[in-house]
Design an enzyme around this catalytic site. Structure first.
Site, PDB file in Angstrom:
ATOM      1  N   GLU A 175      66.037  51.692  66.521  1.00 28.72           N
ATOM      2  CA  GLU A 175      64.680  52.184  66.228  1.00 28.72           C
ATOM      3  C   GLU A 175      63.602  51.331  66.899  1.00 28.72           C
ATOM      4  O   GLU A 175      62.579  51.856  67.347  1.00 28.72           O
ATOM      5  CB  GLU A 175      64.432  52.246  64.717  1.00 28.72           C
ATOM      6  N   HIS A 200      65.750  57.268  52.034  1.00 28.39           N
ATOM      7  CA  HIS A 200      65.707  58.512  52.821  1.00 28.39           C
ATOM      8  C   HIS A 200      64.686  59.493  52.246  1.00 28.39           C
ATOM      9  O   HIS A 200      64.748  60.679  52.542  1.00 28.39           O
ATOM     10  CB  HIS A 200      67.072  59.213  52.831  1.00 28.39           C
TER      11      HIS A 200
END
Lengths: 338, 328
Positions: free
Chosen positions: A58, A127
């Site tokens: 990321e 999440h």
């Protein structure tokens, strides 16, 4: 007007902007597939040079987008989950947000970080977040939060053309929502709120998935309790269209702010404070906020006790109006409640 | 590789200018004229000089905090005036006085420096991707310290650059100390070039005190990047002569007495890159003692002029804050 899904509206925006400007490319983990269904035919149309699947890196995904943007490209990052963007926090909150400023405004960083956000799907604490407060407290970023397919397409096109880093919080729960989207090209400007429902008794400022939930609540309150809500959707949190919010507050004299972010230091706190500073004399009652409780978002059954629920919105409306209780009788259910 | 006489003189002169500028900045710091801190680069002039003089104007260069980029940005074409003015916080500074020490000039391919050690690595990968996509033979170089190789984003960027064969030259200046901690405590091996093996890219260990060796090592790496064959990792063994940051003792807790051992510093000072090059050029007959005296005098004058220019420059206007924050 035709109706299309939110995910397809995002796909159309990507296709149109990638066709229009060859410096636009999509980058991230499995972006050629995209688990939320927004990629469809992008890989077939634009190939691996412009739809770039990466390693699970990321920091490199977001950081490389900053570096490419400085050198004249317009990268669009998809982080798959907004939570995953945290792995590129330095790249996003420092490099993307601050480098133009740090360097005296001598560079431009035109990039978009699409961050599929939000809960109600019982995916657990890492999440499910709507982390917009992190971005709101970071000058240098712009933040778009589309609540409808129309806004999703128009805001994403604007985001890609903007010469600054934009966080685009597309809500996972809205992907399958349908709504009217014109065939012809259009843009939705940043910093222009949309009144999603006109009303007279209480102003409800809501963003993202909270807009559709507030609309359902408003319908029941109108039908069952003769209470009229005006729903103001800022659409972008930075720039924030404070004028439209203030105009609505001056009209209704009551304000409830709803957002999915953790209550403490969330957007509701900021918007509530701005209204207090700018329209206190117009308020007939203290402002109420409805946001996620100050816990991590639990997975499974407990999620519904942390994320904002429709009856909590009705309770906040009742509180600002000085009413005893406005019972929705379970007529509005947020996805994920059991 | 036979370097031209002009190039040899240029490399030497550039290193002298860097040293004089570094000394001037330190002098101004202790005179209370600097509005920020400073991390001297004395002893580490050679690798950045070789890199900056090897790149094209439209190539990109990311740098790190040592000398606040001085040994890289000066050779790439930044003026000591804007470099010093930034440290004075003036509107004429390389970042218009917004950062104090993050110098930037995109017109000559210097996108800037961040505040996190190694934080430029991922940006360099993206800029190299832009170079590759644009297809005009541009390359990106990132010069950083040994400490940066401890960070995850550096390795993510290495992986990305190797996989996509990006036109990147990774240059690590290994001075063996990340701030005050010796590399022997943080890394299992002394040679950081070995990281390249895991990523399947070429690497070399270079004498970072020898500017000619630095220049010669860089040429194949840059050619390889321009030809689309991918990145190279070059490790320059070097040493900083002064403490990590000015005003602090030369700490190193694990060493006896809590500071870097003096004999180690003295040993390395015998390999001062400027003195080494001076001896080479005298021996080759490229320069005379009189030439050397002139080069030093001109560099000193240049830095005095840069100091005057900076001190006479206006403060930045706070009305510009909005324009700096967001682009139109």
């Amino acid at each position: 007007m035709r109706e299309i899904k939110y995910m397809d509206a995002i796909n159309e925006a990507m296709k149109e902007e990638m066709s229009r400007d060859e410096t636009v490319y999509l980058i991230g983990e499995d972006v050629s597939q995209d688990i939320w269904g927004t990629s469809c035919d992008l890989f077939e149309m634009f190939g691996s040079e412009r739809v770039r699947d990466t390693a699970i890196s990321e920091a490199a995904i977001i950081g490389s987008a900053v570096g490419a943007a400085i050198a004249g490209y317009r990268p669009v990052v998809n982080t798959m989950f907004a939570d995953f963007a945290m792995c590129g926090a330095d790249e996003l909150l420092h490099k993307a947000a601050k480098w133009r400023f740090t360097h005296g405004g001598k560079i431009r960083i035109p990039m978009v970080v699409r961050a599929p956000a939000g809960g109600y799907s019982r995916l657990g604490p890492e999440h499910s977040q709507c982390p917009e407060s992190l971005f709101m407290r970071t000058p240098g970023l712009k933040i778009a939060m589309p609540s409808t397919p129309y806004d999703a397409k128009g805001l994403l096109k604007t985001a890609i053309r903007d010469n600054n880093p934009v966080i685009f919080l597309e809500h996972k729960n809205l992907m399958g929502h349908t709504g009217p989207v014109p065939e012809e090209e259009y843009l939705v400007p940043f910093g222009v709120a949309d009144i999603k429902r006109e009303g007279t008794d209480v102003t409800v400022v809501a963003t993202g998935f909270m807009v559709s939930l507030a609309q359902e609540v408003a319908e029941v309150l109108q039908q069952d309790h003769d209470v009229s809500l005006e729903i103001v959707d800022p659409r972008t949190l930075e720039p924030l269209d404070l004028d439209t919010i203030l105009a609505s507050v001056r009209k209704t004299k009551h304000l409830v702010v709803v957002d999915e972010e953790t209550s403490r230091c969330g957007p509701a706190a900021e918007i509530g404070m701005l209204v207090m500073e700018n329209a206190f004399d117009y308020l007939d009652a203290p402002i109420k906020r409805v946001a996620a409780a100050n816990y991590p978002i639990p997975g499974g059954y407990l999620e519904q006790f942390v994320l904002p629920q429709p009856q909590a919105m009705a309770d906040a409306v009742a509180a600002v109006l000085g009413r005893e209780k406005l019972d929705l009788q379970g007529k509005v259910v947020a996805k994920g409640a059991m | 590789m036979e370097l031209s006489k002009e190039l040899l003189i240029d490399l030497y002169t550039t290193m002298v200018r860097i040293r004089r500028c570094d000394e001037k900045v330190i002098e101004c710091l202790f005179a209370g004229k600097l509005i920020t801190f400073y991390h001297s680069c004395q002893g580490q002039e050679a690798p950045g000089t070789a890199l900056g003089r090897s790149l094209r104007k439209d190539d990109y260069l990311y740098y790190n905090h040592r000398g606040h980029g001085l040994p890289k940005v000066l050779p790439k074409g930044m003026s000591p005036k804007t470099f010093i003015a930034e440290h004075y916080g003036r509107a004429t500074g390389a970042a218009k006085g917004y950062a104090g020490f993050h110098n930037c000039d995109i017109e000559i391919g210097i996108p800037g420096m961040g505040g996190m050690v190694g934080g430029e690595a991922t940006l360099a990968a993206g800029t190299a991707l832009a170079c590759k996509l644009r297809g005009k033979g541009q390359v990106t170089a990132n010069m950083f310290g040994d400490g940066a190789t401890g960070r995850g984003p550096f390795h993510e960027a290495m992986l990305m650059s190797a996989t996509w064969k990006l036109p990147l030259i990774w240059c690590v200046e290994n001075n063996r100390y990340q701030q005050w901690t010796c590399i022997s405590l943080t890394h299992p091996k002394e040679d950081l070039a070995d990281f390249a093996h895991g990523y399947g890219i070429p690497s070399a260990v270079v004498d970072g005190q020898d500017v000619i060796a630095c220049y010669e090592a860089l040429q194949p790496a840059i050619e390889r990047a321009r030809a689309g064959k991918g990145p190279t990792l070059l490790e320059f063994k070097t040493y900083r002569f002064r403490p990590h940051v000015e005003g602090f003792p030369d700490f190193s807790v694990q060493c006896e007495g809590g500071c870097r051992p003096e004999f180690e510093v003295e040993e390395w000072k015998k390999r001062d890159p400027i003195k080494l090059m001076e001896a080479t050029l005298l021996e080759k007959g490229v320069l005379t003692e009189a030439d050397i005296e002139r080069i030093h005098r001109e560099a000193t004058e240049e830095m005095e002029e840069a100091d005057r220019f900076s001190a006479d420059s206006p403060w930045p206007d706070p009305k510009g804050l909005d324009q700096a924050l967001y682009a139109d």
